[in-house]
Design an enzyme around this catalytic site. Structure first.
Site, PDB file in Angstrom:
ATOM      1  N   GLU A 172      -5.452   7.620   1.620  1.00 17.17           N
ATOM      2  CA  GLU A 172      -6.705   7.509   2.580  1.00 17.17           C
ATOM      3  C   GLU A 172      -6.496   7.667   3.963  1.00 17.17           C
ATOM      4  OE1 GLU A 172      -5.379   5.259   1.207  1.00 17.17           O
ATOM      5  OE2 GLU A 172      -6.334   3.346   1.998  1.00 17.17           O
TER       6      GLU A 172
ATOM      7  N   HIS B   4      -0.796   4.136   0.798  1.00 19.38           N
ATOM      8  CA  HIS B   4      -1.858   4.755   1.347  1.00 19.38           C
ATOM      9  C   HIS B   4      -2.169   6.108   1.490  1.00 19.38           C
ATOM     10  CE1 HIS B   4      -3.988   0.778   1.009  1.00 19.38           C
ATOM     11  NE2 HIS B   4      -2.260   0.330   1.863  1.00 19.38           N
TER      12      HIS B   4
ATOM     13  N   CYS C 224      -2.616   0.650  -4.049  1.00 18.52           N
ATOM     14  CA  CYS C 224      -2.066  -1.088  -3.548  1.00 18.52           C
ATOM     15  C   CYS C 224      -3.043  -1.412  -4.502  1.00 18.52           C
ATOM     16  CB  CYS C 224      -2.595  -0.803  -1.314  1.00 18.52           C
ATOM     17  SG  CYS C 224      -2.039  -2.093  -1.070  1.00 18.52           S
TER      18      CYS C 224
END
Ligand code: ADP
Lengths: 232, 584, 77, 77
Positions: A205, A203, A86
């Site tokens: 994560e 993302h 990002c």
């Protein structure tokens, strides 16, 4: 594997990446302060998401002048592995580690949602645990993720199989309806020519644990950990 | 030359006091309290302390009806935010909801953004890291372009501030009704995590300890904003408008990190956010809570604009600022941490012991006011209230025939802007940052795991203001009950709530009646459910040209989980599951 | 004096914001706008024009992203 | 021809973006920038100056937020 998560003023996914690398993957993980120049012997550098310098001016435009970024450029030049997520992807394009630029979403709005991604290149250190053409669900959260590059640049990306992730529908077709931000060629993530630097808007994560909506992001971190030689 | 000559402050008269929002009786009371006429700077300070917004003068007697205690309540009302314990092991959450209605009407984007900024500061001044935000919004109907513009601006402002700061905005509510045409409601909620032993309070203790100003520089922003939030809107509001406050979420993020880093040390004694009425309310509250006193050298305050005077400095509502008291001798250590985060930290005064807040300008004392009487003994009104006659009319509901085409009815209902999906709103909010959101928007309550453990909380914000209009007592009760139900069906045990009471002009007996009834209804439900109020906010004078909003007592309920993996989403999971109806 | 740095998207680079503004203008009933493009101006308070070189450096490396944008500098008393 | 609408924050209104850019410029070792403020330019392709009235309307209601910003218009051949 030893991983380092860079902290710029305004980074806000730094703790998230640290948590996943350290507690979920089990890697030895440290934070790297943007004013420092010592990479502490890490094997993987992560530029996390967030709003470095408030995203004022352009996302990533001010962060690229941080002392640590020079070190990371050298590190990548010597084959070190770098992951930009990002805002981290934006820092990578602004600092020249990856080609192209990220423009405002065509809706002009910030968008946070789960999207489908097709894994187009599984021969990278970051994607070796995915199946070729596999459709995964990973969330995005950005206002400037509209990938742009000129025609020659695009051709070169495609010719070298540098496009790793594309926004797609449930069947893996990358058409305009499943493009959340207007990205050229539905591009969601690319690697450099050497394959050691990956930038992506979604993302991973945020979906790396069983308690989350999906666990599709886990395999990205596990891929790179395995590639580098695993975690003790 | 004395400061008074230099800046040419006007003479202090009853007229001047009125211009700042003090009534004739209040002005007389002030003179009696001081035993003299205040000077102009003092008058400005007092009038903002006495404003409805800061003093709660119309509401305090009734707010006392809320239950506020339970074994798990660590901090009840009275601090920047309330705190409950989540387990028996010292893991706590700190939360509060607050209104930013008037600023959001004037400038929807910045008004909403700074509302989010303010509530986040309330949470992290207590030592808690914000991990979830919510918002409860009310607008006029979308067929009017002005309402649409306010709606879009408010959502964009919340998105801008929360996303950049890095707090997930995980839920809320949006209602549309023409009663909010000239008076939208923007209530912002934040919740943070803190360990019991790391909680900080707004204290100014220790004779000679330095008072340190941290964060953004002071400009002429929002001077007298608190006073303005305590008046009805009319065509003059436009002219009185101060500089709109601009939010800087990036600076606030730095402030958060610097404050939390500092709070891990033992360099500081107390800390307070500079919110409404800025330096005025923060200095008086800190001094009065500790029974100490404070000396401030206002010319040392970092200023953004040239030629600012002490009056403006005391009343500025510039954002992203805090006041803290450090231990003597640790000034440089504090500075070092703020330097690291590229922020200002400047000693602007010290703690004294004579009970006074004394303001200095280039060495000259320009104001001296006793802190405790002003902070604690601001006027308190038991305003008259009575049930308005129109309630009889409202109770006569028209007879409705059973509709022939239920399909059509369903479609009409689903297409209603208040009922329709709010995806357009929450997609603009980053609701997943911090990897704690384990129940995404779209369910009855948001579920947040805490500190990447299996412990967690469920949060729901509710209020049906049409119901409150028809019956404020039952409506208040229902707001508590609904939010508690939403939390419970998600799998959590409701533990405590915060609230924002949005009403019209309390000087009107029928509005005051709505207010008192709603509070009593909420209090009754809260007692039965054993969910005390631990923080809250009151927003009165939500009227434009004499037309009040519906009584809107927003409730945000928080419940706790031992194991968030057991959470339940409120939607059908798979084909052919059985559907049960519970309750009566 | 003031230095002004103008930054605009290069021709050919898509400008979603400009397009949105143009269609809003049309929806409001006006037809005079054939194309709208949005740029930025940085107004910088400086002592003199002596900083031009430094300013060019800042403009080309920071204020503008030369992959998609171009810039120009003006001084004003 | 081109109409250019310049939109800038009013004096006194905080410009967090400008401040952040200024301190970055300083951190890079330059001291020439006393203050930085960021504005926008809307470049609009038009037929002639006849649209000035309409443009003013658009500028004051859409391009600028008159509560915190001010605008000016220029035409260029
Ligand atoms: N202002 C808002 N901000 C963020 N999320 C919102 C907002 N308004 C509504 N939502 C989310 O949309 C979903 C539906 O809201 P709502 O229609 O109020 O639900 P219900 O009618 O079931 O109470 C919820 O998950 C809620 O949290």
């Amino acid at each position: 594997m030893k991983a380092g998560v860079v902290v710029f003023p305004g980074s806000n996914c730094d703790h998230d990446c640290y948590h996943v690398l350290k507690h979920v993957i089990g890697a030895d993980t440290v934070f790297l302060w943007h004013k420092d120049t010592d990479l502490q012997g890490v094997d993987l550098v992560v530029f996390p998401g967030g709003f470095s310098y408030g995203d004022y001016l352009r996302c990533g435009a001010i962060a690229k002048f941080s002392p640590i970024v020079n070190e990371v450029i050298n590190f990548a030049g010597n084959g070190g592995h770098v992951l930009g997520i990002c805002n981290g992807f934006q820092v990578l394009t602004e600092s020249g580690l990856l080609p192209g630029a990220l423009l405002r979403n065509r809706s002009l709005k910030f968008k946070c949602e789960y999207v489908n991604l097709r894994v187009d290149n599984t021969d990278t250190p970051f994607t070796n645990l995915y199946a070729a053409g596999e459709v995964v669900r990973i969330p995005i959260a950005h206002a400037e993720g509209n990938y742009y590059i000129d025609a020659d640049g695009l051709k070169s990306l495609e010719d070298n199989r540098q496009v790793v992730f594309r926004y797609c529908d449930d069947n893996g077709t990358a058409e305009d309806d499943s493009n959340p931000n207007g990205s050229l060629g539905n591009i969601a993530g690319i690697v450099n020519k050497q394959g050691n630097v990956l930038g992506m808007m979604p993302h991973p994560e945020r979906c790396a644990e069983g308690v989350m909506e999906t666990r599709d992001g886990y395999f990205l971190f596990e891929s790179i950990a395995k590639f580098i030689g695993g975690c003790k | 030359m004395s400061v008074y000559e230099k800046f040419g402050f006007p003479e202090v008269t009853a007229e001047a006091a009125k211009g700042m929002g003090l009534s004739a009786e209040e002005f007389a009371g002030v003179k009696k309290l001081l035993g003299r006429t205040p000077n102009y700077i003092e008058l400005g300070v007092i009038s903002s302390m006495y404003s409805e917004h800061c003093s709660y003068k119309s509401s305090r007697v009734h707010l006392a009806k809320f239950p506020t205690k339970a074994p798990w309540v660590v901090q009840g009302p009275g601090e920047n935010a309330g705190i409950i314990e989540v387990d028996n092991d010292g893991l706590c959450v700190c939360f509060k909801v607050e209104s930013h209605n008037h600023p959001s009407f004037i400038e929807p984007f910045q008004g909403a953004a700074t509302g989010v900024g303010g509530i986040l500061r309330d949470v992290f001044t207590m030592g808690a890291r914000p991990v979830a935000a919510m918002n409860s919004l009310r607008f006029g109907k979308l067929d009017k372009p002005k309402n649409r513009q306010i709606f879009e601006g408010v959502v964009a402002g919340i998105s801008h501030y929360g996303n950049c700061f890095g707090v997930p905005t995980v839920g809320g509510e949006v209602y549309f009704n023409s009663c909010y045409d000239g008076n939208p409601l923007v209530n912002a909620f934040a919740l943070g995590v803190v360990r019991k032993e790391n909680i900080y309070l707004a204290k100014a203790e220790g004779l000679g300890n330095p008072v340190i100003y941290v964060g953004a520089k002071t400009g002429r922003d929002g001077i007298h904003g608190a006073t303005m939030a305590s008046e009805e809107f009319n065509e003059n509001s436009e002219a009185k408008r101060p500089n709109v406050q601009i939010g800087d979420p990036f600076k606030e993020k730095l402030l958060l990190e610097a404050c939390l880093e500092l709070m891990k040390t033992d360099f500081i004694v107390g800390i307070q956010d500079m919110g409404a009425a800025g330096l005025t309310s923060s200095s008086f509250e800190m001094a009065s809570k500790s029974g100490s006193g404070v000396r401030l050298d206002l010319d040392r305050v970092p200023m953004r604009e040239k030629g600012m005077n002490p009056y403006e400095i005391m009343l500025s509502e510039s954002q992203e600022r805090m006041l803290m008291v450090a231990k003597k001798g640790y000034e440089d250590k504090v500075k070092e941490i703020f330097d690291k985060w590229d922020l200002d930290a400047v000693v602007i005064g010290e703690v004294t012991d004579d009970g006074y807040v004394r303001l200095f300008w280039e060495g000259e004392e320009v104001a001296a006011l006793e802190a405790a009487p002003l902070a604690d003994e601001a006027p308190k009104y038991n305003r008259p209230y009575s049930r308005p006659d129109y309630m009889d009319e409202l109770q006569r509901l028209p007879k409705v025939d059973a509709p022939a085409n239920l399909q059509k009815v369903l479609e009409t209902l689903l297409a209603n802007e208040t009922i329709a999906s709010k995806r357009w709103v929450w997609e603009q909010y980053d609701h997943m940052v911090r990897v704690g959101t384990v129940q995404l928007p779209g369910s009855d309550a948001a579920v947040i795991r805490l500190n990447e453990s299996e412990k967690g909380v469920a949060i729901s914000s509710d209020c049906n203001s049409r119901f409150c209009l028809l019956n404020p007592f039952e409506g208040g009760k229902a707001a508590i009950a609904e939010s508690a139900r939403n939390v419970a069906v998600s799998g959590a045990r409701p533990r405590a709530f915060t609230n924002c009471l949005n009403f019209g002009n309390p000087e009107k007996p029928e509005i005051m009646w709505q207010f008192v009834s709603a509070v009593e209804g909420m209090a009754e439900a809260a007692k039965v459910l054993e969910t005390p109020a631990i923080s809250g906010n009151v927003s009165l004078y939500n009227e434009t040209e004499g037309k009040p909003v519906h009584p809107t007592p927003t409730v945000v309920m928080v419940g706790v989980f031992d194991d968030v993996t057991k959470r339940i989403g409120s939607y059908f999971k798979s084909m052919e599951s059985a559907v049960y109806l519970l309750g009566e | 004096m003031k230095a002004k740095v103008y930054v605009r998207l290069k021709n050919g680079v898509l400008d979603p914001q400009g397009q949105t503004i143009q269609s809003s203008v049309e929806r409001m009933g006006y037809d005079f706008a054939k194309e709208v493009r949005v740029g930025k101006v940085f107004e910088i308070e400086v002592e003199s024009e002596a900083c031009r070189k430094d300013l060019e450096k800042i403009a080309s490396t920071m204020l503008a992203n030369m992959i998609i944008e171009e810039y120009s500098i003006e001084f004003e008393a």
